[in-house]
Design an enzyme around this catalytic site. Structure first.
Site, short mmCIF file in Angstrom:
data_model
loop_
_atom_site.label_atom_id
_atom_site.label_comp_id
_atom_site.label_asym_id
_atom_site.label_seq_id
_atom_site.Cartn_x
_atom_site.Cartn_y
_atom_site.Cartn_z
CE LYS A 188 -33.18 -25.49 -2.87
NZ LYS A 188 -33.92 -26.05 -4.02
N GLY A 241 -29.69 -34.99 0.86
CA GLY A 241 -29.29 -34.91 -0.54
C GLY A 241 -27.93 -35.52 -0.76
CB SER A 242 -25.62 -35.21 -3.57
OG SER A 242 -25.43 -33.82 -3.65
N GLY A 246 -23.67 -31.59 0.40
CA GLY A 246 -23.41 -31.59 1.85
C GLY A 246 -22.08 -30.92 2.17
CD GLU A 264 -30.81 -39.23 4.92
OE1 GLU A 264 -29.92 -39.90 4.32
OE2 GLU A 264 -31.96 -39.10 4.51
CB CYS A 299 -30.53 -41.82 0.97
SG CYS A 299 -31.89 -41.82 2.12
CD GLU A 398 -26.68 -41.92 -3.10
OE1 GLU A 398 -26.27 -40.76 -3.19
OE2 GLU A 398 -27.47 -42.31 -2.23
P1 NDP Z 1 -28.57 -32.48 -4.65
O1 NDP Z 1 -27.86 -32.88 -3.42
O2 NDP Z 1 -27.93 -31.57 -5.62
O3 NDP Z 1 -29.97 -31.77 -4.25
C1 NDP Z 1 -30.58 -31.83 -2.98
C2 NDP Z 1 -31.08 -30.45 -2.57
O4 NDP Z 1 -29.97 -29.56 -2.43
C3 NDP Z 1 -32.00 -29.80 -3.61
O5 NDP Z 1 -32.99 -29.06 -2.93
C4 NDP Z 1 -31.05 -28.89 -4.35
O6 NDP Z 1 -31.69 -27.83 -5.01
C5 NDP Z 1 -30.19 -28.39 -3.22
N1 NDP Z 1 -28.90 -27.82 -3.63
C6 NDP Z 1 -28.18 -28.11 -4.75
N2 NDP Z 1 -27.05 -27.37 -4.79
C7 NDP Z 1 -27.07 -26.57 -3.68
C8 NDP Z 1 -26.19 -25.58 -3.17
N3 NDP Z 1 -25.07 -25.25 -3.81
N4 NDP Z 1 -26.52 -24.98 -2.00
C9 NDP Z 1 -27.65 -25.30 -1.35
N5 NDP Z 1 -28.53 -26.21 -1.81
C10 NDP Z 1 -28.25 -26.86 -2.95
O7 NDP Z 1 -29.06 -33.78 -5.40
P2 NDP Z 1 -29.39 -33.92 -6.97
O8 NDP Z 1 -30.80 -33.60 -7.10
O9 NDP Z 1 -28.48 -33.16 -7.85
O10 NDP Z 1 -29.05 -35.45 -7.20
C11 NDP Z 1 -27.71 -35.84 -7.49
C12 NDP Z 1 -27.33 -37.07 -6.72
O11 NDP Z 1 -27.43 -36.83 -5.33
C13 NDP Z 1 -28.26 -38.26 -6.96
O12 NDP Z 1 -27.94 -38.96 -8.10
C14 NDP Z 1 -28.02 -39.04 -5.70
O13 NDP Z 1 -26.86 -39.80 -5.84
C15 NDP Z 1 -27.82 -37.99 -4.64
N6 NDP Z 1 -29.06 -37.71 -3.90
C16 NDP Z 1 -29.19 -38.24 -2.66
C17 NDP Z 1 -30.35 -38.05 -1.97
C18 NDP Z 1 -30.54 -38.65 -0.62
O14 NDP Z 1 -31.66 -38.87 -0.21
N7 NDP Z 1 -29.49 -38.90 0.13
C19 NDP Z 1 -31.48 -37.30 -2.51
C20 NDP Z 1 -31.22 -36.71 -3.80
C21 NDP Z 1 -30.05 -36.94 -4.45
P3 NDP Z 1 -32.11 -27.97 -6.56
O15 NDP Z 1 -32.58 -29.35 -6.79
O16 NDP Z 1 -33.17 -26.99 -6.71
O17 NDP Z 1 -30.87 -27.64 -7.33
#
Ligand code: NDP
Length: 496
Positions: A188, A241-242, A246, A264, A299, A398
């Site tokens: 996804k 992701g965030s 997580g 991660e 990240c 972050e």
């Molecule tokens: P998210 O952690 O929300 O998104 C990462 C992934 O998780 C996307 O594919 C998102 O889908 C998905 N996701 C979101 N909510 C859910 C859920 N409830 N269940 C399962 N999957 C989910 O990051 P954001 O895009 O909102 O960014 C917000 C903050 O996160 C950033 O400002 C940054 O601080 C951090 N971040 C960290 C990253 C890293 O590499 N460590 C990468 C991205 C963000 P969708 O986008 O379609 O909602």
């Protein structure tokens, strides 16, 4: 390639928008789509399938069926390798298209997507293709009447949920080792950047990855993502992701089938510059690159710069000089070194941190504003704050944008204490000419990665992942294959 050529190519580009499920390109069962907005100009680039629980279920069923009948996992390793190499070749064939899609979805400069993002993703596919028959089991030292093998078996169905900051690159960090170890996958992508993942799904079919083995399902996190993470027939969620999401994934796993979770997450990575560093110009270059590359949306961004007090002012001046080249430009211009922030929401979030840093008493030394607003896109200047206290929000949360906080320290003990005073533990770095100090400090830093006299010295052969709230489980290297496999002990009892 010129800006005009890239504009012409972009005007004629076909964005993939359909899910790849069981070897077919399909819309969402509900018929819903969502706007894929380009951060370069804030315009809708295309419509992508807004998949939900029913689509995720179809993808998981297809993945399970493919896993159970062994159409991929039981293929001869030589054949699997051929298919993965073929996939890498097809990605190379379509490199320009993939780079353009990535730049338009995410806003990063075309020079980076062509030379970093897409080649790195291709390298992952090829590297794990090469590795797939190099990792094998053990024979245990059991007593004479028994022979025990320890074998590694694929987990089954892997759900990969990836972010928007390096869309294809992050997807391939997960897809490549999961495929190489014989799993089926439901990927996804983030809603901001679905295109290259969808294209990867199409190319995998063309390369000969059997239907159902790699499914790509675009949609929103709280619908498609949540459905995947709560699904009773998914064996692992591999996530980047965030921390906030997580945490939810761990809860979903606990409330469903106790699937494994590998996270991660983010960081607040410190780069420490000691006065005895041999080359302060190089260190300043690394300080600017560490936070401004990819618009700071990384990240492992070096978002806290710790500088030994006597050299702080002179060093900060150098960093500001080196920051000039990261002024954002049109992402389609081959000369741009920085581009747009991924979305309006993310830009507002970044600007919110800038405002808060000023309110909390940090001193703005560079930037701090939105620029290029007339383009309709989301651009923020490289921004540097001096006199940051490690308790300021800027040093604790972050930002995920081009904002650097500079903190002065008086000695080595204080540097280590401040560096470790964070809930995160992803990357860290130090600059020193003293070899004993380099060893000593690197062992004291609580982080998954330590870079000495260089920043982001990344390589596919070195595991990537964090300590503390930066997550657990590793991407990259042969170790990444561990999380996609289960150990099984098989014992034969015989008469000696
Ligand atoms: P998210 O952690 O929300 O998104 C990462 C992934 O998780 C996307 O594919 C998102 O889908 C998905 N996701 C979101 N909510 C859910 C859920 N409830 N269940 C399962 N999957 C989910 O990051 P954001 O895009 O909102 O960014 C917000 C903050 O996160 C950033 O400002 C940054 O601080 C951090 N971040 C960290 C990253 C890293 O590499 N460590 C990468 C991205 C963000 P969708 O986008 O379609 O909602």
């Amino acid at each position: 390639m010129t800006l005009q050529k890239n504009l012409d190519r972009a005007a004629n580009l076909k964005f993939p928008g359909q899910a790849v499920i069981d070897g077919k390109l399909v819309g969402a069962k509900s018929g819903k789509t969502f706007d894929n907005i380009g951060p370069r100009d804030g315009k809708v680039a295309n419509q992508a399938a807004a998949c939900e629980a029913a689509d995720i279920d179809a993808a998981v069923r297809a993945a399970r069926a493919a896993f159970e009948d062994g159409r991929w996992r039981n293929k001869h390793p030589r054949e699997k390798k051929k298919v993965m190499f073929r996939l890498a070749e097809l990605m190379e064939r379509d490199l320009e298209e993939l780079a353009l899609l990535e730049t338009l979805d995410m806003g990063k400069p075309i020079s980076d997507t062509r030379s970093v993002d897409i080649p790195t993703a291709i390298n992952s596919i090829r590297w794990y293709g090469e590795a797939l028959d190099k990792v094998y089991g053990e024979v245990a030292t059991t007593p004479a009447e028994r022979l025990s093998f320890v074998v590694r078996e694929p987990l089954g169905v892997v759900g990969a949920i990836v972010p928007w900051n390096f869309p294809l690159h992050m997807a391939c960090w997960k897809v490549a080792p999961a495929l190489a170890t014989g799993n089926s996958i439901v990927l996804k992508p983030a809603e901001q950047s679905p295109s290259t993942a969808l294209k990867l799904g199409e190319l995998a079919l063309e390369a000969g990855v059997p239907p159902g083995v790699l499914n790509v399902v675009p949609g929103f996190g709280d619908t498609a993502g949540q459905a995947l993470a709560r699904h009773m027939d998914v064996d692992l969620i591999a996530f980047t992701g965030s921390g906030e999401v997580g945490r939810k994934l761990m809860a979903y796993a606990g409330e469903s089938n106790l699937k494994r979770v590998a996270l991660e997450l983010g960081g607040k990575s410190p780069q420490i510059v000691f006065a005895d560093a041999e080359n302060l110009d190089e260190a300043a270059e690394a300080a600017a690159w560490g936070i401004f590359f990819n618009q700071g949306e990384i990240c492992n961004a070096a978002s806290r710069l710790l500088v030994e007090a006597p050299i702080k002012d002179a060093f900060l001046k150098k960093v500001i000089e080196k920051s000039a080249k990261y002024a954002p430009g049109d992402p389609l211009d081959p000369a741009s070194v920085a581009g747009a922030i991924v979305s309006e929401g993310q830009m507002q979030r970044v600007l919110g941190y800038v405002e808060k840093a000023q309110q909390e008493g940090a001193s703005l030394a560079l930037g701090g504003k939105r620029v290029r607003a007339e383009s309709g896109g989301y651009y923020v200047e490289p921004t540097v704050f001096d006199r940051v206290d490690n308790q300021h929000t800027l040093a604790r949360e972050e930002v995920f944008g081009p904002v650097l906080g500079v903190i002065a320290f008086k000695d080595e003990d204080e540097a280590v204490r401040v560096a470790n005073d964070t809930v995160y533990g992803l990357a860290s770095g130090l600059w020193t000419g003293n070899v004993s100090r380099a060893h000593r400090v690197s062992r004291k830093l609580r982080a998954g990665l330590v870079w000495i006299n260089g920043w982001d010295a990344c390589d596919i052969t070195v595991p990537f992942g964090g300590a503390k709230q930066s997550g657990f489980g590793r991407d990259r290297s042969l170790h990444a294959m561990e999380k996609y496999t289960e150990l099984k002990g098989i014992s034969i009892t015989y008469k000696p």
